[in-house]
Design a protein around this motif. Structure first.
Motif, mmCIF file in Angstrom:
data_model
loop_
_atom_site.group_PDB
_atom_site.id
_atom_site.type_symbol
_atom_site.label_atom_id
_atom_site.label_comp_id
_atom_site.label_asym_id
_atom_site.label_seq_id
_atom_site.Cartn_x
_atom_site.Cartn_y
_atom_site.Cartn_z
ATOM 1 N N GLY A 1 0.820 -1.200 0.000
ATOM 2 C CA GLY A 1 0.000 0.000 0.000
ATOM 3 C C GLY A 1 0.852 1.246 0.000
ATOM 4 O O GLY A 1 2.042 1.209 -0.340
ATOM 5 N N LYS A 2 0.253 2.347 0.413
ATOM 6 C CA LYS A 2 0.950 3.636 0.460
ATOM 7 C C LYS A 2 2.182 3.523 1.352
ATOM 8 O O LYS A 2 2.114 2.997 2.458
ATOM 9 C CB LYS A 2 -0.006 4.701 0.993
ATOM 10 C CG LYS A 2 0.549 6.094 0.942
ATOM 11 C CD LYS A 2 -0.492 7.098 1.390
ATOM 12 C CE LYS A 2 0.039 8.502 1.278
ATOM 13 N NZ LYS A 2 -0.956 9.483 1.689
ATOM 14 N N GLY A 3 3.302 3.996 0.859
ATOM 15 C CA GLY A 3 4.546 3.925 1.618
ATOM 16 C C GLY A 3 5.030 2.501 1.832
ATOM 17 O O GLY A 3 5.759 2.218 2.765
ATOM 18 N N ASN A 4 4.604 1.575 0.970
ATOM 19 C CA ASN A 4 4.963 0.158 1.052
ATOM 20 C C ASN A 4 4.522 -0.509 2.354
ATOM 21 O O ASN A 4 5.110 -1.497 2.780
ATOM 22 C CB ASN A 4 6.458 -0.064 0.807
ATOM 23 C CG ASN A 4 6.810 0.159 -0.635
ATOM 24 O OD1 ASN A 4 6.019 -0.133 -1.530
ATOM 25 N ND2 ASN A 4 7.986 0.697 -0.885
ATOM 26 N N THR A 5 3.493 0.043 2.985
ATOM 27 C CA THR A 5 2.903 -0.642 4.134
ATOM 28 C C THR A 5 1.864 -1.627 3.621
ATOM 29 O O THR A 5 1.338 -1.471 2.526
ATOM 30 C CB THR A 5 2.249 0.359 5.103
ATOM 31 O OG1 THR A 5 1.231 1.075 4.403
ATOM 32 C CG2 THR A 5 3.266 1.335 5.671
#
Length: 108
Positions: free
Chosen positions: A78-82
């Protein structure tokens, strides 16, 4: 990963890309599960909002909501590789009537 959820609502929005002006549909659902760590500051279930696909929205639209579903979830970056979850399949379990036999009608 599977999770049983009470799906409260499913919504479709049309959003316009600011750069291109292209209108694209956005599908989201609101649901609750039985997972919640209780503390002195938190009790009950907190609704979760999740984006979904047009296919999942169509399956949800075939049922009267709210209703219980078994949801199949997959993780993705997801956003920011989270980690983010995506609903990849749902299966109707049962109808839920939260407010009784007939919903109250609004007074004119």
């Amino acid at each position: 990963m599977a999770d049983r959820a009470l799906i409260l609502s499913a919504d479709r929005y049309d959003i316009t890309d600011e750069k291109t002006g292209v209108v694209q549909p956005l599908f989201q659902l609101w649901y609750i599960t039985d997972y919640r760590e209780s503390s002195e500051r938190e009790q009950g279930s907190k609704p979760i909002k999740m984006l979904t696909t047009p296919e999942m929205f169509a399956k949800l639209s075939a049922q009267k909501l709210p209703a219980m579903f078994d949801m199949e979830l997959r993780s993705r970056p997801g956003k920011g590789n989270t980690a983010a979850l995506t609903v990849v399949d749902i299966n109707f379990v049962s109808a839920i009537n939260i407010f009784g036999a007939e919903p109250a009608k609004a007074k004119a």
